[in-house]
Design an enzyme around this catalytic site. Sequence first.
Site, PDB file in Angstrom:
ATOM      1  N   LYS A   1     -70.945  -5.341  91.522  1.00  9.77           N
ATOM      2  CA  LYS A   1     -72.281  -5.879  91.785  1.00  9.77           C
ATOM      3  C   LYS A   1     -72.520  -7.118  90.925  1.00  9.77           C
ATOM      4  CE  LYS A   1     -77.097  -4.173  91.855  1.00  9.77           C
ATOM      5  NZ  LYS A   1     -77.923  -2.975  91.550  1.00  9.77           N
TER       6      LYS A   1
ATOM      7  N   SER B   1     -80.963  -1.515  94.850  1.00  8.89           N
ATOM      8  CA  SER B   1     -80.526  -2.901  94.828  1.00  8.89           C
ATOM      9  C   SER B   1     -79.013  -3.066  94.998  1.00  8.89           C
ATOM     10  CB  SER B   1     -80.950  -3.541  93.505  1.00  8.89           C
ATOM     11  OG  SER B   1     -80.340  -2.878  92.386  1.00  8.89           O
TER      12      SER B   1
ATOM     13  N   SER C   1     -81.130   2.588  92.476  1.00 12.85           N
ATOM     14  CA  SER C   1     -80.412   1.473  93.095  1.00 12.85           C
ATOM     15  C   SER C   1     -78.960   1.751  93.450  1.00 12.85           C
ATOM     16  CB  SER C   1     -80.484   0.239  92.192  1.00 12.85           C
ATOM     17  OG  SER C   1     -81.783  -0.295  92.210  1.00 12.85           O
TER      18      SER C   1
END
Length: 474
Positions: free
Chosen positions: A80, A155, A179
């Site tokens: 990420k 996220s 997330s």
Amino acid sequence: MTDDLCDLTARELVTLYGARRASPVDVMKAVLERTERLDPAVNAFCQLADDALDLARASESRWQRGAPLGPLDGIPVSIKDNISIAGLPTRFGSLATTPDIASSDSPCVARLREAGAICFGKTTLPDFAHKIVTDSPLTGVTRNPWDLSRTPGGSSGGAAAAVALGLGPIAIGTDGGGSIRIPAAFTGTFGFKPSFGRVPHAPRGPFGMLSHAGPMTRCVEDAAQTLSVISRPDSRDWYALPFDGADYVRGLSCQPVPRGVRIAYSPTLGLPLTVEPEIHEAVIRATTTFGGLGAYVAASDPPGVAHCNAIHTTLWRACCRQLTDDLSSGRATLDPSLQAYADAGNVISREALLGALIKRGELGAAVNAFFEQYDLVICPVYPGVALPLAGPESNGELFPHFTAWCNQLGLPAASLYVGMSATRVPVSIQIVGGRHADALVLWASHVLELAFGRAPFGELPRTLSAPETRATAV
């Protein structure tokens, strides 16, 4: 070798490497080819590393010599884009950042490299990972591969979409309120948020007291193997737990049999929310499965979840305010929902902030007592299945009602696939353990995975097309 290599788990790939039936170069080429073909439709990646094939060749040489660095050697792993990979920019999904090249790896990336894994690309996230859908002014909209009109959640939405499509069998996400778990639930992947401090994470930044790094995979065993690697010590994280050398893969079979395990189930966690019938049924079905295996099960709500959510609101807004205060410039380029959170943080007094932190400790003690009565909680990840792209979620108005309490209290929690909805998108449930009970949560996830199987990723199309999803980076 064929594109089918992309559909194998990390464990299956390592077996092929050891038998000389495939090599890391074969796999890396297949993943890059599939990424080039499918990613334009879902927008899971914002950067790819130039050295991926070179790293694959080095791994191939180690396997040929019979000297792999470990069970992740030669496995493609996506990262990420709020976690640093040396040699690539870390943009945090934000136009307010600059494309400066990172000079060092974040702790989990460093551990993965030491184990021979190939950190080959950065996945998309919303502006500074502030909301539970994935779109940003920098990278545009990320879509759910099961239904391109839906969000993969956030996220860590890019990470979830990548794993679901076979664009690498493992992704590393972060979770400050849900997330990892919400995107995993929306895509049918397995997402694990470790206990706070289990995985060293640095730099932590304004969300440091809430954020956890963890694995997202297609199966529980791959997540357990990844956790065994990324939980190794790194002195850069002051919050890190003492390293205990746990072998989480071995723990999948070394935990007690279900008989005697005490499970609380809660379809709403005591919150005044409407849960979609398919989610409610999934919680009951998972609980019934454990009961049929001999576990003790009872309906019981953990104490104080609503209070935890109120604390999360206070702390999240304060963190967003601190984040925007730290930006030397570029606030005007931020997602409007992030700006709104920061503005709300401006009116939080010091007394309110301190009060929230004190109350957090009190609730933690109450939940510790609850986990003296029960070993695990089974509950929803989110009130429904993957949401449409259009709607209030695009404005950051949705809340992680069922997941944020685990961040406030540092609890290990997993999102696990249990079936498909009538609209053919995944249905998942959440398994939560007491403090530091990471191995037990993984074991329970493995038990249910054996009962329900994995998501039918083979049903996902091999060709995709969607409206343009990328914004123009500046």
